[in-house]
Scaffold this motif. Structure first.
Motif, short mmCIF file in Angstrom:
data_model
loop_
_atom_site.label_atom_id
_atom_site.label_comp_id
_atom_site.label_asym_id
_atom_site.label_seq_id
_atom_site.Cartn_x
_atom_site.Cartn_y
_atom_site.Cartn_z
N GLU A 230 0.84 -1.19 0.00
CA GLU A 230 0.00 0.00 0.00
C GLU A 230 0.87 1.23 0.00
O GLU A 230 2.04 1.20 0.39
CB GLU A 230 -0.96 0.01 1.18
CG GLU A 230 -0.34 0.09 2.55
CD GLU A 230 -1.41 0.11 3.64
OE1 GLU A 230 -2.10 1.14 3.77
OE2 GLU A 230 -1.55 -0.89 4.36
N VAL B 71 -0.63 -7.65 -9.75
CA VAL B 71 0.39 -7.01 -8.92
C VAL B 71 1.40 -8.00 -8.36
O VAL B 71 2.39 -7.60 -7.75
CB VAL B 71 -0.25 -6.21 -7.76
CG1 VAL B 71 -1.22 -5.18 -8.30
CG2 VAL B 71 -0.95 -7.13 -6.78
N LEU C 276 -7.29 -3.84 -6.42
CA LEU C 276 -6.71 -2.59 -5.93
C LEU C 276 -7.82 -1.69 -5.44
O LEU C 276 -8.86 -1.57 -6.10
CB LEU C 276 -5.93 -1.87 -7.04
CG LEU C 276 -4.80 -2.64 -7.72
CD1 LEU C 276 -4.22 -1.81 -8.86
CD2 LEU C 276 -3.71 -2.97 -6.72
N ILE D 148 -3.38 3.73 -2.03
CA ILE D 148 -3.65 2.60 -2.90
C ILE D 148 -3.32 1.33 -2.09
O ILE D 148 -2.22 1.19 -1.58
CB ILE D 148 -2.79 2.63 -4.16
CG1 ILE D 148 -2.98 3.94 -4.91
CG2 ILE D 148 -3.14 1.45 -5.08
CD1 ILE D 148 -1.98 4.15 -6.03
N ALA E 93 -3.32 -2.88 -2.27
CA ALA E 93 -3.36 -4.02 -3.18
C ALA E 93 -3.60 -5.29 -2.39
O ALA E 93 -2.88 -5.57 -1.43
CB ALA E 93 -2.06 -4.13 -3.96
#
Length: 418
Positions: A42, A396, A405, A413, A415
């Motif tokens: 993140e 990712v 995401l 952000i 993930a």
């Protein structure tokens, strides 16, 4: 624990002439055996957007998360790579005036006062190149190359902007165009070089993002292509489909005032799916503007999300709905997070099974990944955060499967990996 599937009958009350009917749906419970998703990385918070304007662009298999941000007092678009590193940052001051092309990404200084607003972002491909597009409050359409943030072109819209543009093959020549609308009713479409395809002005204000419908013709029929525009006037809402010349192919008065909308394919031809302010879902045939069905979901408000084959997925008040696009029957309803509002669901193959399924995100930061039957296959939580955005998808972890995401209200952000 065995998966719990509860079946119930839902009586959908008639809405006068709108003809809201009766449906049978499956209420799908959450299995305790569902996988708990892991946060794999993140980013730090960043100001400038509530998360709902972020998009993903992919180049040669590598994905970037594109966000509108405010850094050092200046509005900018920035790209974050898998892992959280910032690949490029393009300040609005580096974009150049309308008509500019080929500007380079660069750091800009602070501006006086509040930085200008821009619309939510749109990603797509122009002439084979991944791009990101947005409009500015001063009335420009801006298109950047997603690879490096360089200015591809800017276009003067003639009126104040602020609505997310659309990217799609409007003309049917295999090359995408960009369409943008202003609040005052001006609609502009340009090609991959920024040259005008059409300009037109409507007689009502526009307060919903335009949609480009670019469905191919089937069985010798006519392709469903055009720019869909929703306007609101003194007599209510109107939906128009404009052709490649900017002329109306048809004009329709929907039974609902659209709050959210999308274009989707169905076994009977493509439609516009409208999420009404009254909590009803309506579909309109793209071929001629005729109404297909209207169904009440007993949630308010609702957010129309992505479609999977034959179905559209809708977020409600603590619920995710799957609605059959042919007849409006409700396939299933998944409820989680109490009455917390669910954002527009996305669809992706996050399990790597080859069968895409809906993924939902509620305002409380809870993620739910489901299969096509609404059964939960993974769940997660971003922690103490508010989330206004629907989920984004990118590989990712390098395993060939999309991960989820989430962009939070404060610009982080996050993930998830199943």
């Amino acid at each position: 624990m065995d998966r719990r599937v509860l079946f119930a009958s839902l009586i959908l009350l008639a809405g006068g002439a709108t003809g809201v009917g009766v449906a049978l749906f499956a209420f799908v419970g959450i299995d305790d055996a569902a996988v708990e998703s892991e946060v794999v990385w993140e980013t730090e918070p960043v100001a400038g957007d509530d998360g709902s304007g972020a998009v993903v662009a992919t180049m040669d298999g590598d994905s970037l998360v594109l966000q509108s941000t405010v850094e050092d007092g200046e509005r900018a678009v920035r790209a974050t790579a898998v892992g959280g590193d910032v690949e490029w940052r393009t300040p609005l001051s580096a974009v150049g005036p309308p008509g500019a092309t080929g500007g380079d990404a660069a750091d800009g200084g602070a501006s006086d006062g509040d930085p200008p607003d821009v619309s939510d972002l749109a990603s797509g491909t122009l002439d084979g190149d991944p791009v990101v597009a947005f409009t500015t409050e001063s009335g420009s359409l801006v298109v950047l190359d997603a690879a490096d943030g360089a200015t591809r072109f800017t276009v003067d819209l003639g009126d104040p902007g602020g609505l997310r543009p659309a990217i799609g093959d409007l003309t049917g020549d295999g090359r995408a165009e960009v369409a943008a609308a202003t609040a005052d009713g001006r609609v502009v479409a340009v090609d991959g070089a920024g040259d005008t395809v059409f300009e037109t002005t409507l007689d009502a204000s526009v307060d919903r993002r335009p949609l480009i419908a670019d469905f191919e013709a089937e069985d010798g029929g006519e392709a469903a292509r055009g720019v869909a525009i929703a306007t609101v006037g003194d007599e209510g809402a109107t939906v128009r489909l404009l052709d490649a010349n900017g002329d109306p192919r048809w004009t329709a008065t929907p039974a609902v005032t659209p709050l959210t909308w999308t274009a989707a394919d169905t076994p009977d031809g493509p439609v516009l799916a409208l999420g009404g302010t009254n909590g009803n879902l309506q579909t309109i045939a793209l071929a001629d503007g005729s109404g297909r069905f209207e169904v009440g979901l007993q949630d308010l408000p609702i957010a129309v999300g992505d479609a999977s084959p034959g179905r559209i997925h809708v977020g409600g008040a603590g619920s995710v709905w799957a609605v059959d696009l042919r007849d409006g029957d409700i396939a299933w309803k998944q409820q989680y997070g109490g009455d917390t509002r669910v954002n527009a669901p996305g669809v992706a193959d996050v399990a790597g099974t080859g069968e895409p399924g809906p993924v939902a995100m509620n305002r409380g930061g809870e993620v739910l990944a489901m299969n096509a039957n609404g059964e939960v296959i993974a769940q997660g939580n971003v922690g103490a955060a508010v989330v206004y955005a629907g989920p984004l998808f990118a590989d990712v972890t390098g395993d060939g499967t999309d991960e989820v995401l989430v962009v939070t209200e404060d610009g982080r952000i996050v993930a998830f990996d199943d």
